[in-house]
Design an enzyme around this catalytic site. Structure first.
Site, short mmCIF file in Angstrom:
data_model
loop_
_atom_site.label_atom_id
_atom_site.label_comp_id
_atom_site.label_asym_id
_atom_site.label_seq_id
_atom_site.Cartn_x
_atom_site.Cartn_y
_atom_site.Cartn_z
N ASP A 10 0.88 -1.18 0.00
CA ASP A 10 0.00 0.00 0.00
C ASP A 10 0.92 1.23 0.00
O ASP A 10 2.13 1.13 0.20
CB ASP A 10 -0.90 -0.01 1.25
CG ASP A 10 -1.79 1.23 1.32
OD1 ASP A 10 -2.36 1.61 0.29
OD2 ASP A 10 -1.90 1.83 2.41
N SER A 11 0.30 2.39 -0.18
CA SER A 11 1.07 3.64 -0.12
C SER A 11 1.44 3.98 1.32
O SER A 11 1.97 5.06 1.57
CB SER A 11 0.23 4.76 -0.70
OG SER A 11 -0.94 4.90 0.08
N CYS A 73 -4.59 -1.40 -1.91
CA CYS A 73 -4.76 0.03 -2.13
C CYS A 73 -5.72 0.21 -3.31
O CYS A 73 -5.46 -0.32 -4.41
CB CYS A 73 -3.39 0.62 -2.45
SG CYS A 73 -3.42 2.34 -2.99
N GLU A 151 -1.67 8.91 8.00
CA GLU A 151 -0.25 8.49 7.99
C GLU A 151 0.51 9.07 9.19
O GLU A 151 1.49 8.50 9.63
CB GLU A 151 0.42 8.96 6.69
CG GLU A 151 0.11 8.09 5.48
CD GLU A 151 0.77 6.71 5.53
OE1 GLU A 151 1.96 6.61 5.85
OE2 GLU A 151 0.06 5.72 5.25
N CYS A 183 -10.98 3.63 0.21
CA CYS A 183 -9.53 3.80 0.40
C CYS A 183 -9.18 2.98 1.64
O CYS A 183 -9.88 3.09 2.66
CB CYS A 183 -9.21 5.28 0.60
SG CYS A 183 -7.51 5.59 1.13
N HIS A 185 -7.01 3.29 3.79
CA HIS A 185 -6.67 4.08 4.98
C HIS A 185 -7.92 4.41 5.81
O HIS A 185 -7.82 4.61 7.02
CB HIS A 185 -6.01 5.41 4.59
CG HIS A 185 -4.56 5.29 4.23
ND1 HIS A 185 -4.12 4.73 3.05
CD2 HIS A 185 -3.43 5.69 4.90
CE1 HIS A 185 -2.79 4.79 3.01
NE2 HIS A 185 -2.36 5.37 4.10
#
Ligand code: DGL
Length: 262
Positions: A10-11, A73, A151, A183, A185
């Site tokens: 994932d990012s 992601c 993040e 998403c 996240h």
């Protein structure tokens, strides 16, 4: 039977929500998780840039001996999974916003989708949305700014709540009864989302479905590692190790978290 690890990328920390689902359903599988936080957010990048980052992550995971890769992601999946499947010979599992289950269950026939710019502008998302366009009204909202807040671990911060209210109030007023988290996240925002959304609005994401699909593809390709006891889980980040450790708190001793500039 194959004892090689499942690769997941994932990012950043978002795909850990998918790692948790996979680990719960497939407790014997070793895993290698890549958090490309240095390059987050992917959602603001062009399709070509996203493909290049996915190539880098995929080749790193192949070098680590992975037998299958989960693109944890939505942004990476909707922009790059076709490329990855065409260029590499191992199975890929992707994740897309759960429009279909939300559309099937919605009574008001109005659903909201919160996702990145990269996901909402992708052809894959557009085609899926189009397939439901006749029976359902979809309210799309780009979650600009949310990924950097997550993040940096600021899920409960006042600015996070303020952003979410700004993004969700119009779709609540329009009468949605389902909110799709598009998403990986965003599941970390569930506590604050539950405070903002009226009780009748249900929240849906694709995490469990991805874990089920991963299991099905491992079985189909005879790749399950079902006799491995206490499998090793490696987490590699190219940013702050402490952030990753914070998101994994409580997950036991067989986790190795390391920094590497991949
Ligand atoms: N977690 C990612 C997703 O599911 C991307 C977030 C980002 O880097 O923009 O879309």
């Amino acid at each position: 039977m194959d004892k090689h690890p499942i690769g997941i990328f994932d990012s950043g920390v978002g795909g850990l929500s998918i790692w948790k689902e996979i680990n719960a359903l497939l407790p014997h599988e070793p895993t290698v998780y890549l958090a490309d936080s240095k390059n987050a957010p992917y959602g603001e990048k062009s399709k070509d840039e996203i493909i290049q980052l996915c190539i880098k992550n995929t080749e790193f995971l192949i070098k680590k001996g992975c037998k299958l890769i989960v693109v944890a992601c939505n942004t990476a999946t909707t922009n790059a999974i076709d490329y990855l499947r065409a260029h590499y010979h191992l199975p890929f599992i992707g994740i897309e916003p759960a429009i279909k289950p939300a559309a099937l269950r919605s009574k008001s026939k109005k659903i909201g989708v919160l996702a990145t710019k990269g996901t909402l502008s992708s052809l894959l998302f557009h085609n899926t949305a189009e397939n439901h366009a006749e029976e359902i009204r979809i309210y799309e909202q780009v979650g600009t700014g949310l990924v950097p807040l997550i993040e940096s671990g600021r899920m409960d911060a006042p600015e996070t709540r303020a952003l979410l209210e700004k993004y969700l109030d119009p779709m609540i007023a329009a009468g949605i009864d389902y909110l799709v988290l598009g998403c990986t996240h965003y599941p970390y925002l569930l506590p604050v989302l539950k405070k903002i959304l009226p009780e009748h609005v249900r929240i849906i994401d694709s995490g469990e479905a991805v874990a089920r699909q991963t299991k099905a593809i491992l079985i189909k390709n005879d790749l399950l590692a079902d006799t491995v006891e206490n499998p090793i889980h490696r987490f590699i980040t190219n940013a702050d190790v402490k952030i990753l450790q914070g998101f994994l708190a409580g997950y036991g001793p067989s986790l190795e978290v390391a920094y590497f500039d991949f």
